[in-house]
Design a protein around this motif. Structure first.
Motif, PDB file in Angstrom:
ATOM      1  N   VAL A  73     -13.042  -3.291   0.785  1.00 39.83           N
ATOM      2  CA  VAL A  73     -12.032  -2.971  -0.222  1.00 39.83           C
ATOM      3  C   VAL A  73     -10.995  -4.083  -0.274  1.00 39.83           C
TER       4      VAL A  73
ATOM      5  N   ALA B 272      -7.287  -4.687  -1.432  1.00 38.90           N
ATOM      6  CA  ALA B 272      -6.185  -3.751  -1.648  1.00 38.90           C
ATOM      7  C   ALA B 272      -4.876  -4.479  -1.920  1.00 38.90           C
TER       8      ALA B 272
ATOM      9  N   VAL C 196      -1.084  -4.952  -1.532  1.00 39.66           N
ATOM     10  CA  VAL C 196      -0.258  -4.474  -0.416  1.00 39.66           C
ATOM     11  C   VAL C 196       1.215  -4.844  -0.573  1.00 39.66           C
TER      12      VAL C 196
ATOM     13  N   MET D  34      -0.445   3.475  -0.228  1.00 39.45           N
ATOM     14  CA  MET D  34      -1.585   2.577  -0.022  1.00 39.45           C
ATOM     15  C   MET D  34      -2.292   2.881   1.295  1.00 39.45           C
TER      16      MET D  34
ATOM     17  N   LEU E 214      -6.265   3.816   1.696  1.00 39.99           N
ATOM     18  CA  LEU E 214      -7.194   3.091   2.568  1.00 39.99           C
ATOM     19  C   LEU E 214      -7.808   4.011   3.616  1.00 39.99           C
TER      20      LEU E 214
ATOM     21  N   LEU F 157     -10.494   5.986   1.800  1.00 36.51           N
ATOM     22  CA  LEU F 157     -11.686   5.225   1.427  1.00 36.51           C
ATOM     23  C   LEU F 157     -12.592   4.926   2.624  1.00 36.51           C
TER      24      LEU F 157
ATOM     25  N   ILE G  30     -11.216  -4.273   5.190  1.00 38.39           N
ATOM     26  CA  ILE G  30     -10.084  -4.213   4.273  1.00 38.39           C
ATOM     27  C   ILE G  30      -9.528  -5.626   4.121  1.00 38.39           C
TER      28      ILE G  30
ATOM     29  N   PRO H  67      -6.470  -7.644   2.313  1.00 32.35           N
ATOM     30  CA  PRO H  67      -5.228  -7.507   1.535  1.00 32.35           C
ATOM     31  C   PRO H  67      -5.103  -8.577   0.455  1.00 32.35           C
TER      32      PRO H  67
ATOM     33  N   ALA I  34      -0.621  -1.609   9.316  1.00 35.10           N
ATOM     34  CA  ALA I  34      -2.078  -1.575   9.488  1.00 35.10           C
ATOM     35  C   ALA I  34      -2.468  -1.613  10.959  1.00 35.10           C
TER      36      ALA I  34
ATOM     37  N   TRP J 233      -5.713  -0.007  12.668  1.00 34.16           N
ATOM     38  CA  TRP J 233      -6.911  -0.837  12.677  1.00 34.16           C
ATOM     39  C   TRP J 233      -6.640  -2.177  13.349  1.00 34.16           C
TER      40      TRP J 233
ATOM     41  N   PRO K 291     -13.029   0.243  11.278  1.00 33.41           N
ATOM     42  CA  PRO K 291     -12.338  -0.474  10.200  1.00 33.41           C
ATOM     43  C   PRO K 291     -11.478  -1.624  10.708  1.00 33.41           C
TER      44      PRO K 291
ATOM     45  N   VAL L 257      -8.913  -5.060   9.252  1.00 32.13           N
ATOM     46  CA  VAL L 257      -8.236  -5.799   8.191  1.00 32.13           C
ATOM     47  C   VAL L 257      -8.502  -7.282   8.402  1.00 32.13           C
TER      48      VAL L 257
END
Length: 247
Positions: A168, A170, A172, A183, A187, A190, A195, A197, A213, A217, A238, A240
């Motif tokens: 995804v 996203a 931010v 947001m 996330l 989903l 992820i 950003p 985040a 994660w 997950p 980022v």
């Protein structure tokens, strides 16, 4: 894409940088390059090239086959796309009663959308119905979602329409788009393994998101703007991944 350094990921979690020949993409791999703001270049194994939130300010280094656009600001669309682009997918319809409805199949790529609303302008309480689309790209057994200029959390129906997400992108910034609390809720809902950003206006705003985040994660920062991803490369929990690009 000659001249671009690519982030080749044997496994996300031990990311290695190096040169990569796009012609050598395996049938289960895609390449994502963050060009800046909300624009990514997505490349498929059959070398279909897609530019997200295509506009007049940030251009991909080569002509895309497909472009997607959203209506919030002119950094997310153009009224004058290159006429050589095969497919121009606007994320808004002709009227609030006619949302965009895309389901395009081209070579090894499928692109579809889920419409969402936007505020008419920053700070406004006026809503432009269906002024944004979440575009979903199905390539190489991966499902990639670009949230565009998302302004609200998602309903269960919208989550169902989006379906399973592997990657995804996203926004931010926490102000022009959805606030950070919202947001984070999106996330979490989903559940994407990866992820990325986008749509932030400097290191402070990005760090504000990353501070939130990290409570949920792992966070990794790449040195170059591209990553090669396949189903087998996705992290088991997950993560980022911050790709450098223009704010």
């Amino acid at each position: 894409m000659a001249g671009f350094g690519l982030l080749v990921a044997p496994m996300l979690g031990e990311l290695n940088s190096g040169a990569f020949d796009l012609a050598a993409l395996n049938s289960d791999q895609i390449c994502l390059t963050f060009l800046g703001h909300a624009t990514f270049l997505i490349e498929s194994p059959q070398l279909v090239r897609i530019a997200t939130d295509y506009n007049d300010y940030i251009k991909p280094p080569l002509l895309p086959d497909i472009v997607t656009m959203n209506h919030a600001h002119d950094t997310h669309y153009t009224d004058h796309p290159d006429p050589a682009i095969k497919y121009v997918l606007r994320g808004w319809g002709d009227s609030p009663d006619k949302p965009a409805n895309w389901d395009l199949k081209y070579r090894d790529v499928r692109v579809r959308n889920v419409p969402t609303n936007i505020r008419s302008f920053y700070g406004s309480n006026t809503t432009e119905r269906y002024g944004n689309s979440i575009f979903i790209f199905e390539i190489a057994h991966l499902c990639i979602a670009h949230l565009g200029h998302l302004h609200h959390t998602l309903t269960q129906q919208q989550l169902n329409d989006i379906g399973r997400v592997d990657v995804v992108m996203a926004p931010v910034d926490g102000s022009y788009t959805l606030d950070l609390d919202g947001m984070m809720d999106v996330l979490v809902a989903l559940k994407a393994p990866l992820i990325i950003p986008m749509h932030y206006y400097g290191a402070y705003i990005l760090d504000r998101f990353l501070d939130r985040a990290r409570k949920l994660w792992d966070v990794e920062t790449a040195e170059i703007p591209s990553v090669v991803v396949s189903k087998t490369m996705l992290p088991t929990a997950p993560k980022v991944l911050v790709l450098p690009g223009r704010f």
